[in-house]
Design an enzyme around this catalytic site. Structure first.
Site, short mmCIF file in Angstrom:
data_model
loop_
_atom_site.label_atom_id
_atom_site.label_comp_id
_atom_site.label_asym_id
_atom_site.label_seq_id
_atom_site.Cartn_x
_atom_site.Cartn_y
_atom_site.Cartn_z
N CYS A 116 37.46 -13.90 -50.13
CA CYS A 116 37.06 -12.72 -50.92
C CYS A 116 38.27 -12.02 -51.52
CB CYS A 116 36.27 -11.74 -50.06
SG CYS A 116 34.71 -12.43 -49.53
N HIS A 254 36.98 -4.04 -50.97
CA HIS A 254 36.02 -5.17 -50.98
C HIS A 254 34.72 -4.75 -50.29
CE1 HIS A 254 34.10 -8.94 -50.48
NE2 HIS A 254 34.37 -9.05 -49.19
N ASN A 284 27.75 -8.57 -50.71
CA ASN A 284 29.12 -9.06 -50.76
C ASN A 284 29.22 -10.17 -51.81
OD1 ASN A 284 31.54 -10.37 -50.29
ND2 ASN A 284 31.33 -10.42 -48.06
N1 ACO Z 1 18.38 -9.41 -38.93
C1 ACO Z 1 18.08 -8.99 -37.72
N2 ACO Z 1 18.86 -9.19 -36.65
C2 ACO Z 1 20.04 -9.82 -36.86
C3 ACO Z 1 20.42 -10.31 -38.12
C4 ACO Z 1 19.54 -10.07 -39.19
N3 ACO Z 1 19.81 -10.46 -40.44
N4 ACO Z 1 21.63 -10.90 -38.02
C5 ACO Z 1 21.98 -10.80 -36.73
N5 ACO Z 1 21.02 -10.16 -36.02
C6 ACO Z 1 21.00 -9.83 -34.62
C7 ACO Z 1 21.93 -10.69 -33.80
O1 ACO Z 1 21.30 -11.90 -33.44
C8 ACO Z 1 22.20 -9.80 -32.61
O2 ACO Z 1 21.12 -9.90 -31.72
P1 ACO Z 1 21.42 -9.98 -30.12
O3 ACO Z 1 22.11 -8.69 -29.81
O4 ACO Z 1 20.05 -10.11 -29.58
O5 ACO Z 1 22.27 -11.17 -29.95
C9 ACO Z 1 22.17 -8.39 -33.19
O6 ACO Z 1 21.48 -8.49 -34.43
C10 ACO Z 1 23.53 -7.78 -33.41
O7 ACO Z 1 24.32 -8.76 -34.13
P2 ACO Z 1 25.80 -8.53 -34.48
O8 ACO Z 1 26.29 -9.73 -35.23
O9 ACO Z 1 26.57 -8.07 -33.27
O10 ACO Z 1 25.65 -7.27 -35.48
P3 ACO Z 1 26.74 -6.39 -36.15
O11 ACO Z 1 26.41 -4.98 -35.92
O12 ACO Z 1 28.13 -6.87 -35.84
O13 ACO Z 1 26.51 -6.68 -37.70
C11 ACO Z 1 27.34 -7.98 -39.52
C12 ACO Z 1 26.60 -7.99 -38.20
C13 ACO Z 1 26.60 -7.10 -40.49
C14 ACO Z 1 27.39 -9.42 -40.02
C15 ACO Z 1 28.77 -7.46 -39.33
O14 ACO Z 1 29.38 -8.09 -38.25
C16 ACO Z 1 29.62 -7.66 -40.55
O15 ACO Z 1 29.42 -7.03 -41.55
N6 ACO Z 1 30.68 -8.48 -40.48
C17 ACO Z 1 31.64 -8.63 -41.53
C18 ACO Z 1 31.13 -9.37 -42.71
C19 ACO Z 1 32.16 -9.27 -43.79
O16 ACO Z 1 32.60 -8.22 -44.18
N7 ACO Z 1 32.61 -10.35 -44.32
C20 ACO Z 1 33.64 -10.15 -45.33
C21 ACO Z 1 34.39 -11.27 -45.53
S1 ACO Z 1 33.34 -12.38 -46.38
C22 ACO Z 1 34.30 -13.51 -47.23
O17 ACO Z 1 35.46 -13.49 -47.21
C23 ACO Z 1 33.60 -14.60 -47.96
#
Ligand code: ACO
Length: 329
Positions: A116, A254, A284
C-alpha cells in the site's frame, strides 16, 4: 544545474461506479454490516467492472491530474505507477497509461510494487528523478484489490476496494517537498502468492498446482505494525524537516482502518479535523488510497497554500514511508 523546488502541481482520482455495501457483503460471507463499520470504519467500497483495469483507472486519474496541474502530457519525463494487483505481470501498466496519453517512445514508464506504500515510494523516487533538471513526472497509485480477494474469507474481503489516484510532480514557485523517506522490513503477515509460485513445477502433478492468487492477512498483526509505522513516520518526518508535530496542518494517512487514523492523529497531537477520512466510502484501495484521499482533500478545500501537508503510507512488505509538503504550485 541547481536542483529546483519540486511540488505536487495537480491531483486526480478515479473510482469504479459499482458500489459494494456492507449490507451486500452480509449476503456473501458470514459477517455483519455493524461489525465491519465498528472495527474498520468502512461502509462501502468500489469494485472494478469487466471493462476496467489498473491501466484504465490510472489513465482516468492521470488525465484529471494533468488538467488540474495545467501540464501537457508531452511535458512529462517519467510515469511511475505503484500497484499490487497488475492485470499483467508484464508489460507494466504504466506503459499502457503512456500509450493512452499518446506518449509512445517519448519517456520511460514503469511500475513499482511496494504494498500500500507504492504511491509514497513512487513519489519519493520521482522527486529525486525530476528535481535536478526541473522535469515533470506523473506519479500514480492504482489497485484492483477485488481481483486478488478471496470472497469466502471474511477476515480480508470486507476491507478492500478498487480505484486509482494520480499526481503531477514538477518545478514549483511556491510549494516544495520538505522531507520524505521510505522504509521496509520483511513481514509475512500480509502476502499474496502468484499463480507462478513454487507449487507450479514440472516435477509436481498438475492437480497440486495453485490456480488462484489471493491476498492473505493476519489482521491484528498488521494492525499493530500499521500503528507503529504511522507513529514512526511522524517521528521521523518531523525530525527530518526540523518541525514539531503540532506544526502539521493536514494529514493524509493510508486509509487502512479508521482506528489506525485515530491513533496516528493522537500521537501527532493533531485533532481528527486535520486528518482526511474517506475510508467509509472506499475501504482500503492499497496504492491508490493516499492519492485518492489527497485529491478529495484538495477538491473539498481542506488544504490551502502554505499548509504543511503530511502523506503517510504503510503496507505489505512491510513497507512504509512519508512525504511532507509545503502546499503550493
Ligand atoms: N465479520 C465478522 N467477524 C469477523 C470478521 C468479519 N468480517 N472478520 C473477523 N471476524 C471475527 C474474527 O474471527 C474474530 O472472532 P473470534 O474472536 O471469535 O476469533 C473477531 O472477529 C475479532 O477478529 P480480529 O481479527 O481480532 O478483529 P480486529 O478488531 O483486529 O479487526 C481488522 C480486524 C479490521 C482486520 C484489523 O485487524 C485491521 O484493520 N487490520 C489492519 C488492516 C490494514 O490496515 N491493512 C493495511 C495494510 S493493507 C496492504 O498493504 C495491502
Amino acid at each position: 544545474m541547481a536542483a529546483k523546488n519540486i511540488s505536487i502541481l495537480g491531483t486526480g482520482a478515479y473510482v469504479p461506479e459499482a458500489v459494494l455495501t456492507n449490507e451486500q457483503l452480509e449476503k456473501i460471507v458470514n459477517t455483519s454490516a455493524q461489525w465491519i463499520v465498528e472495527r474498520s470504519g468502512i461502509q462501502e467500497r468500489r469494485i472494478a467492472g469487466p471493462e476496467e483495469n489498473i491501466a484504465t483507472m490510472a489513465t482516468a486519474a492521470s488525465r484529471q491530474a494533468l488538467a488540474n496541474a495545467g501540464v501537457e502530457p508531452s511535458q512529462l519525463s517519467y510515469i511511475i505507477l505503484g500497484t499490487n494487483s497488475p492485470d499483467y505481470l508484464y508489460p507494466a501498466a504504466a506503459i499502457r497509461v503512456q500509450e493512452a496519453l499518446g506518449l509512445s517512445g517519448q519517456l520511460g514508464a514503469f511500475d513499482l510494487q511496494a504494498g500500500c506504500s507504492g504511491f509514497s515510494y513512487a513519489l519519493h523516487l520521482a522527486e529525486r528523478l525530476v528535481a535536478p533538471e526541473g522535469k515533470y513526472a506523473l506519479v500514480i497509485g492504482s489497485d484492483a484489490n477485488s481481483r486478488f480477494t478471496d470472497w469466502t474469507d471474511r477476515s480480508t474481503c470486507v476491507l478492500f476496494g478498487d480505484g486509482a489516484g494520480a499526481v503531477v510532480l514538477g518545478p514549483a514557485q511556491k510549494g516544495r517537498i520538505m522531507a520524505s523517506f521510505i522504509a521496509s522490513s520483511l513481514n509475512m503477515n500480509l502476502y499474496c502468492t502468484t499463480e507462478f509460485n513454487a507449487e507450479v513445477s514440472p516435477f509436481l502433478p498438475p492437480q497440486t498446482h495453485a490456480t488462484r492468487s489471493f491476498l492473505r492477512m493476519d489482521g491484528p498483526e498488521i494492525f499493530k505494525f500499521a500503528v507503529k509505522a504511522v507513529k514512526e513516520s511522524i517521528r521521523r518526518i518531523v525530525e527530518l524537516a526540523q518541525i514539531k508535530p503540532e506544526e502539521l496542518d493536514f494529514l493524509i494517512i493510508h486509509q487502512g482502518n479508521y482506528r489506525i487514523l485515530e491513533t496516528g492523529a493522537k500521537f501527532a497531537k493533531v485533532p481528527m479535523e486535520k486528518v482526511f477520512v474517506n475510508i467509509h466510502r472506499y475501504g482500503n484501495t492499497s496504492a491508490a488510497s493516499v492519492p485518492i484521499a489527497l485529491h478529495e482533500a484538495v477538491e473539498e478545500g481542506h488544504i490551502k497554500e502554505g499548509d504543511k501537508v503530511l502523506l503517510i503510507s504503510f503496507g505489505a512488505g512491510a513497507t512504509w514511508g512519508a512525504t511532507l509538503l509545503e502546499w503550493g504550485k
